[in-house]
Scaffold this motif. Sequence first.
Motif, PDB file in Angstrom:
ATOM      1  N   PHE A 199     -11.537   5.882  -8.647  1.00 34.93           N
ATOM      2  CA  PHE A 199     -11.197   6.837  -7.596  1.00 34.93           C
ATOM      3  C   PHE A 199     -11.604   6.222  -6.267  1.00 34.93           C
ATOM      4  O   PHE A 199     -12.736   5.757  -6.109  1.00 34.93           O
ATOM      5  CB  PHE A 199     -11.941   8.163  -7.804  1.00 34.93           C
ATOM      6  CG  PHE A 199     -11.732   9.155  -6.688  1.00 34.93           C
ATOM      7  CD1 PHE A 199     -10.515   9.812  -6.537  1.00 34.93           C
ATOM      8  CD2 PHE A 199     -12.751   9.447  -5.796  1.00 34.93           C
ATOM      9  CE1 PHE A 199     -10.321  10.724  -5.510  1.00 34.93           C
ATOM     10  CE2 PHE A 199     -12.566  10.352  -4.772  1.00 34.93           C
ATOM     11  CZ  PHE A 199     -11.348  10.995  -4.627  1.00 34.93           C
ATOM     12  N   THR A 200     -10.672   6.166  -5.328  1.00 36.05           N
ATOM     13  CA  THR A 200     -10.970   5.573  -4.030  1.00 36.05           C
ATOM     14  C   THR A 200     -10.322   6.391  -2.928  1.00 36.05           C
ATOM     15  O   THR A 200      -9.267   7.002  -3.133  1.00 36.05           O
ATOM     16  CB  THR A 200     -10.489   4.112  -3.973  1.00 36.05           C
ATOM     17  OG1 THR A 200     -10.846   3.518  -2.732  1.00 36.05           O
ATOM     18  CG2 THR A 200      -8.987   4.019  -4.150  1.00 36.05           C
ATOM     19  N   VAL A 201     -10.977   6.407  -1.749  1.00 34.42           N
ATOM     20  CA  VAL A 201     -10.519   7.201  -0.604  1.00 34.42           C
ATOM     21  C   VAL A 201     -10.413   6.297   0.614  1.00 34.42           C
ATOM     22  O   VAL A 201     -11.272   5.433   0.843  1.00 34.42           O
ATOM     23  CB  VAL A 201     -11.492   8.367  -0.308  1.00 34.42           C
ATOM     24  CG1 VAL A 201     -11.028   9.170   0.912  1.00 34.42           C
ATOM     25  CG2 VAL A 201     -11.619   9.279  -1.525  1.00 34.42           C
ATOM     26  N   ASN A 202      -9.363   6.497   1.408  1.00 34.93           N
ATOM     27  CA  ASN A 202      -9.134   5.750   2.643  1.00 34.93           C
ATOM     28  C   ASN A 202      -8.961   6.723   3.801  1.00 34.93           C
ATOM     29  O   ASN A 202      -8.469   7.847   3.628  1.00 34.93           O
ATOM     30  CB  ASN A 202      -7.881   4.882   2.526  1.00 34.93           C
ATOM     31  CG  ASN A 202      -7.849   4.049   1.264  1.00 34.93           C
ATOM     32  OD1 ASN A 202      -8.810   3.365   0.960  1.00 34.93           O
ATOM     33  ND2 ASN A 202      -6.759   4.131   0.532  1.00 34.93           N
ATOM     34  N   LEU A 203      -9.352   6.278   4.992  1.00 31.48           N
ATOM     35  CA  LEU A 203      -9.177   7.066   6.216  1.00 31.48           C
ATOM     36  C   LEU A 203      -8.315   6.285   7.199  1.00 31.48           C
ATOM     37  O   LEU A 203      -8.355   5.054   7.229  1.00 31.48           O
ATOM     38  CB  LEU A 203     -10.533   7.367   6.857  1.00 31.48           C
ATOM     39  CG  LEU A 203     -11.571   8.097   6.006  1.00 31.48           C
ATOM     40  CD1 LEU A 203     -12.881   8.239   6.779  1.00 31.48           C
ATOM     41  CD2 LEU A 203     -11.057   9.463   5.559  1.00 31.48           C
ATOM     42  N   HIS A 204      -7.559   7.009   8.020  1.00 31.63           N
ATOM     43  CA  HIS A 204      -6.743   6.351   9.032  1.00 31.63           C
ATOM     44  C   HIS A 204      -6.525   7.289  10.211  1.00 31.63           C
ATOM     45  O   HIS A 204      -6.703   8.505  10.092  1.00 31.63           O
ATOM     46  CB  HIS A 204      -5.385   5.929   8.453  1.00 31.63           C
ATOM     47  CG  HIS A 204      -4.592   7.068   7.874  1.00 31.63           C
ATOM     48  ND1 HIS A 204      -4.725   7.478   6.567  1.00 31.63           N
ATOM     49  CD2 HIS A 204      -3.678   7.906   8.422  1.00 31.63           C
ATOM     50  CE1 HIS A 204      -3.932   8.486   6.334  1.00 31.63           C
ATOM     51  NE2 HIS A 204      -3.271   8.780   7.450  1.00 31.63           N
TER      52      HIS A 204
ATOM     53  N   GLN B   8       0.818  -1.195   0.000  1.00 32.44           N
ATOM     54  CA  GLN B   8       0.000   0.000   0.000  1.00 32.44           C
ATOM     55  C   GLN B   8       0.860   1.256   0.000  1.00 32.44           C
ATOM     56  O   GLN B   8       0.497   2.269  -0.605  1.00 32.44           O
ATOM     57  CB  GLN B   8      -0.946   0.001   1.213  1.00 32.44           C
ATOM     58  CG  GLN B   8      -2.062   1.026   1.101  1.00 32.44           C
ATOM     59  CD  GLN B   8      -3.088   0.874   2.207  1.00 32.44           C
ATOM     60  OE1 GLN B   8      -2.966   0.011   3.065  1.00 32.44           O
ATOM     61  NE2 GLN B   8      -4.099   1.717   2.191  1.00 32.44           N
ATOM     62  N   ALA B   9       2.001   1.205   0.668  1.00 31.83           N
ATOM     63  CA  ALA B   9       2.898   2.354   0.682  1.00 31.83           C
ATOM     64  C   ALA B   9       3.448   2.645  -0.709  1.00 31.83           C
ATOM     65  O   ALA B   9       3.511   3.797  -1.142  1.00 31.83           O
ATOM     66  CB  ALA B   9       4.035   2.111   1.674  1.00 31.83           C
TER      67      ALA B   9
ATOM     68  N   VAL C 229      -9.859   2.639   7.537  1.00 29.80           N
ATOM     69  CA  VAL C 229     -11.012   2.244   6.737  1.00 29.80           C
ATOM     70  C   VAL C 229     -10.646   2.482   5.276  1.00 29.80           C
ATOM     71  O   VAL C 229     -10.307   3.596   4.883  1.00 29.80           O
ATOM     72  CB  VAL C 229     -12.276   3.036   7.102  1.00 29.80           C
ATOM     73  CG1 VAL C 229     -13.443   2.599   6.223  1.00 29.80           C
ATOM     74  CG2 VAL C 229     -12.619   2.853   8.573  1.00 29.80           C
ATOM     75  N   SER C 230     -10.693   1.438   4.472  1.00 30.89           N
ATOM     76  CA  SER C 230     -10.314   1.528   3.059  1.00 30.89           C
ATOM     77  C   SER C 230     -11.555   1.576   2.178  1.00 30.89           C
ATOM     78  O   SER C 230     -12.584   0.977   2.505  1.00 30.89           O
ATOM     79  CB  SER C 230      -9.460   0.320   2.666  1.00 30.89           C
ATOM     80  OG  SER C 230      -8.289   0.241   3.436  1.00 30.89           O
ATOM     81  N   ASN C 231     -11.421   2.302   1.065  1.00 34.69           N
ATOM     82  CA  ASN C 231     -12.493   2.389   0.067  1.00 34.69           C
ATOM     83  C   ASN C 231     -13.806   2.804   0.735  1.00 34.69           C
ATOM     84  O   ASN C 231     -14.819   2.096   0.666  1.00 34.69           O
ATOM     85  CB  ASN C 231     -12.654   1.041  -0.648  1.00 34.69           C
ATOM     86  CG  ASN C 231     -13.556   1.123  -1.862  1.00 34.69           C
ATOM     87  OD1 ASN C 231     -13.955   2.212  -2.289  1.00 34.69           O
ATOM     88  ND2 ASN C 231     -13.900  -0.035  -2.417  1.00 34.69           N
ATOM     89  N   ILE C 232     -13.774   3.970   1.362  1.00 37.66           N
ATOM     90  CA  ILE C 232     -14.924   4.390   2.177  1.00 37.66           C
ATOM     91  C   ILE C 232     -16.184   4.579   1.345  1.00 37.66           C
ATOM     92  O   ILE C 232     -17.296   4.504   1.865  1.00 37.66           O
ATOM     93  CB  ILE C 232     -14.607   5.687   2.954  1.00 37.66           C
ATOM     94  CG1 ILE C 232     -14.288   6.837   1.986  1.00 37.66           C
ATOM     95  CG2 ILE C 232     -13.484   5.464   3.939  1.00 37.66           C
ATOM     96  CD1 ILE C 232     -14.190   8.180   2.669  1.00 37.66           C
ATOM     97  N   GLY C 233     -16.056   4.818   0.060  1.00 39.51           N
ATOM     98  CA  GLY C 233     -17.229   4.939  -0.795  1.00 39.51           C
ATOM     99  C   GLY C 233     -17.748   3.605  -1.296  1.00 39.51           C
ATOM    100  O   GLY C 233     -18.750   3.559  -2.014  1.00 39.51           O
TER     101      GLY C 233
ATOM    102  N   PRO D 221     -13.689  -4.316  -1.529  1.00 41.15           N
ATOM    103  CA  PRO D 221     -14.771  -3.386  -1.170  1.00 41.15           C
ATOM    104  C   PRO D 221     -14.403  -2.620   0.106  1.00 41.15           C
ATOM    105  O   PRO D 221     -13.289  -2.731   0.617  1.00 41.15           O
ATOM    106  CB  PRO D 221     -15.979  -4.314  -0.937  1.00 41.15           C
ATOM    107  CG  PRO D 221     -15.562  -5.658  -1.444  1.00 41.15           C
ATOM    108  CD  PRO D 221     -14.080  -5.711  -1.350  1.00 41.15           C
ATOM    109  N   ILE D 222     -15.350  -1.864   0.626  1.00 39.73           N
ATOM    110  CA  ILE D 222     -15.094  -1.152   1.869  1.00 39.73           C
ATOM    111  C   ILE D 222     -14.696  -2.142   2.958  1.00 39.73           C
ATOM    112  O   ILE D 222     -15.258  -3.234   3.081  1.00 39.73           O
ATOM    113  CB  ILE D 222     -16.338  -0.342   2.314  1.00 39.73           C
ATOM    114  CG1 ILE D 222     -16.004   0.515   3.546  1.00 39.73           C
ATOM    115  CG2 ILE D 222     -17.541  -1.234   2.539  1.00 39.73           C
ATOM    116  CD1 ILE D 222     -17.109   1.500   3.915  1.00 39.73           C
ATOM    117  N   SER D 223     -13.669  -1.782   3.709  1.00 47.00           N
ATOM    118  CA  SER D 223     -13.176  -2.669   4.759  1.00 47.00           C
ATOM    119  C   SER D 223     -12.488  -1.837   5.825  1.00 47.00           C
ATOM    120  O   SER D 223     -12.069  -0.692   5.580  1.00 47.00           O
ATOM    121  CB  SER D 223     -12.195  -3.706   4.190  1.00 47.00           C
ATOM    122  OG  SER D 223     -11.049  -3.058   3.678  1.00 47.00           O
ATOM    123  N   GLY D 224     -12.355  -2.400   6.992  1.00 46.52           N
ATOM    124  CA  GLY D 224     -11.696  -1.695   8.079  1.00 46.52           C
ATOM    125  C   GLY D 224     -10.987  -2.644   9.016  1.00 46.52           C
ATOM    126  O   GLY D 224     -11.302  -3.838   9.075  1.00 46.52           O
TER     127      GLY D 224
END
Length: 821
Positions: free
Chosen positions: A751-756, A124-125, A771-775, A810-813
């Motif tokens: 297009f994908t967005v992640n939160l940490h 991922q990095a 949380v990956s692929n929040i959408g 898909p969305i995952s955390g």
Amino acid sequence: MRGNRALLLTSALVLPGVIMIGGADAATHRHPVKARHASHANTMLAQSASPSPAAPVASSAQTAQMQAPTKTQPVLPAPQSETIDVIGITPLMGTGISREKVPSSVQVLTDKDLLRYGHPDLIQAMDGQLAGVNMDSASGNPYQPTMIMNGFEASPLQGTPQGIAVYMNGVRFNQAFGDTVNWDMIPTIAIKKMEVQTANPVYGLNALGGSVNMRMKDGFNTGNLVEADLSGGQYGQIQANGQFSHKWRDWSVYVAAREEHQEGWRDLQSTDIQNLYSDLGYKHGNKEFHANLVMANSTLNGPGTSPIQLLQADPAAQFTAPNAIGNKYLMFDLKQGIDITPTLHFQALEYYSYFQQLVSNGNAPNDSPCNDGTGLLCQSPGNYSTSRNGATIPAYLGSNPYSYNELDDQTTNTNSYGATFQEISTHKLFGLKNNEVAGFSFNGSQTMFSATSYIGGVTPLTRSFIGPGVVLDESGNVPVRVGIQNNYYGIYGSDTLSLTDRLSLTVAGRINIADVNLSDKMGGDLTGNHHYTHFNPSAGLTYRFTNWLSGFASFAENNRAPTPAELSCASPQDSCSLANFFVGDPNLRQVITHTYEIGLRGHVNIGRGALVYEGSIYRTNAQDDIAFINSVTLNRAFFQNVGDTRRQGAKLHLAYNTDWWTVYLNYTFNDATYRTTYVESGGSNPQADANGNLTIRPGDRLAGIPKDKLTGGADFRLTPKLTFGANFVLQSGQYLYGDEANLTPELPGFFTVNLHGTYQITKNLQFFAQVSNIGNRRYYTYGTFSPANSVYLWQVPNATNPRAYSPAMPISGYGGLRLTF
């Protein structure tokens, strides 16, 4: 990925010299050995910067250089990566020059970058923090990606023409049989720093698109540390990491371990990985010694691509099964270094490694009931399927072709060994500062490869292989058993001369010699000897215009020799199944590349923060490029020289850092095209001509390489204990593999967005989450064509569309705890 204390400054498209964010730069030219040792104890500092209260305890050397935070003004941490003013110029540790004197693009990921989102994650990095890099997943397993850098590939899958040289602590990590790179075998937690460079001939074979050089941790560069983390989340994900480091007097020890399991988000998808890394070090006076041990074991089940009509009915569905790869890896190496004089240093590296790979792959069958009333199986009309000793095979499951399935098994056992010796001199030349390196390397290996194919039945819903399992003999394709010996020799040198305080000249060169000998153990036509030799030169200039801007320009020539896997599968008459079977065929020519690059880099203080930037444009022309192209036999392909190709593009990195927040942006443009006309079978491509062929013409784009990619992110200190961040990936479309003529629509972009975030519970205990692929976007990183009409799809019985995709997660955390002492 960066976590803990290092929330700032992505991916280290780093500043020239020793960068003091918010302060002055100190771009000094240091003796490589002393510089390496000094860099272990230094960090990038910010004015008024402090260690994050949300971070694990820093080493004593780092802590001594940090200012204490004030009670009234919480601050974000400065980039707490080790000082990286010295950049390696060969794979061996301790050989480097000042960053501002490197005449090409260099990016660096540190151990803090790999922790950005929680637990250590190299893949991922690389995907999110490096310009010029994107990842795809043909296998459908997240730990088997193909890294595409500057249009060239480093992949764990056979059948991928490899174009990136990868090293771990100076040891060549490309596996001998197919130059593959198995990312799952890398102990990510033990990586101290990873340098990613544009094409440099000193890095040997395969450095067409560049090199990846992982420098691992030891007790001297890590200090006294005990750390463990445990995390878990969706899809049965659980991961544990631990590391121990201690230094006493002249001795040091470092040990790291990783255990990971994931059940996956698709049918029959799973991951089990175990890694162990250890280093025993000794340093006294002018001598240094290290002994390293790497052990890895993994079982990776990847469902691969599935026809899009099947994915529309069931996004988790796989096409044919099983798709399992089991890897075992053992590597032991010794490294020695000694200062002969204050300006002359000598280094040596010796290693041994063992690699075993077991592949079990279910495929759509090439054999079906004959239509001539004989009650036998045929490969084609009038061409009867045969087993051992030429015996014909009855159509034992009846006349329904959908009742049959094929299982392809392969085993690869490789013993590798080698040594590198080099000297480093910083003696002045004509009264000018000079850094010279010269060395010799040898990499040898012995491989036993075997492959067998079986025809059997199929389960209705999962299309998995079941018995009886009759051995197939496909006119030389299978079964196969071959012994291979590789001997790779390299003689290299590099010299960087400081013509003035601002202008530096670097010249380098390497002679590569490759001997590949194959011995057929079944009396077939695999036996053959192949020899390749090439000299690769390079030259470049760097110039410091101002304290905040430097420029560079370079030319480099590189080559790669055909691998044993390619040499033994190189004609349309005897083609092979992807990653499985090989037969003796004519020689392939080695690939020669010429790379030109020009760029700017620097940093400047703006307001209360610092802006870091680097940008470059490049062009790589490849001569006699090798591609894995379709055969007239369904589901078979072969390697072939396809003439000239060109990769050209641009890379840009920007990062702005303050005490409270940081933001970064990476842009990649890559225009990869064919420059020579050639013809291949269309396979399952519906746009093949009347003869079933595709004609690839100059200007057609290489498959699987997106033209544009934009990544970025931001991190914020919300409280002295709480940090929050977000990052995104925006990627354009790409042509499907098997559509080199660019006749069908591209694989859609995404297009994908992640939160940490992190929360420091106590001084020693930290909580982290992502949380990956929040959408919950449904997107795909890899596409090709599959013979959908040759396998009965119960979910979509009338499927006709051969386009096949590999779905992303898909969305995952997940969340976890890290304990540090």
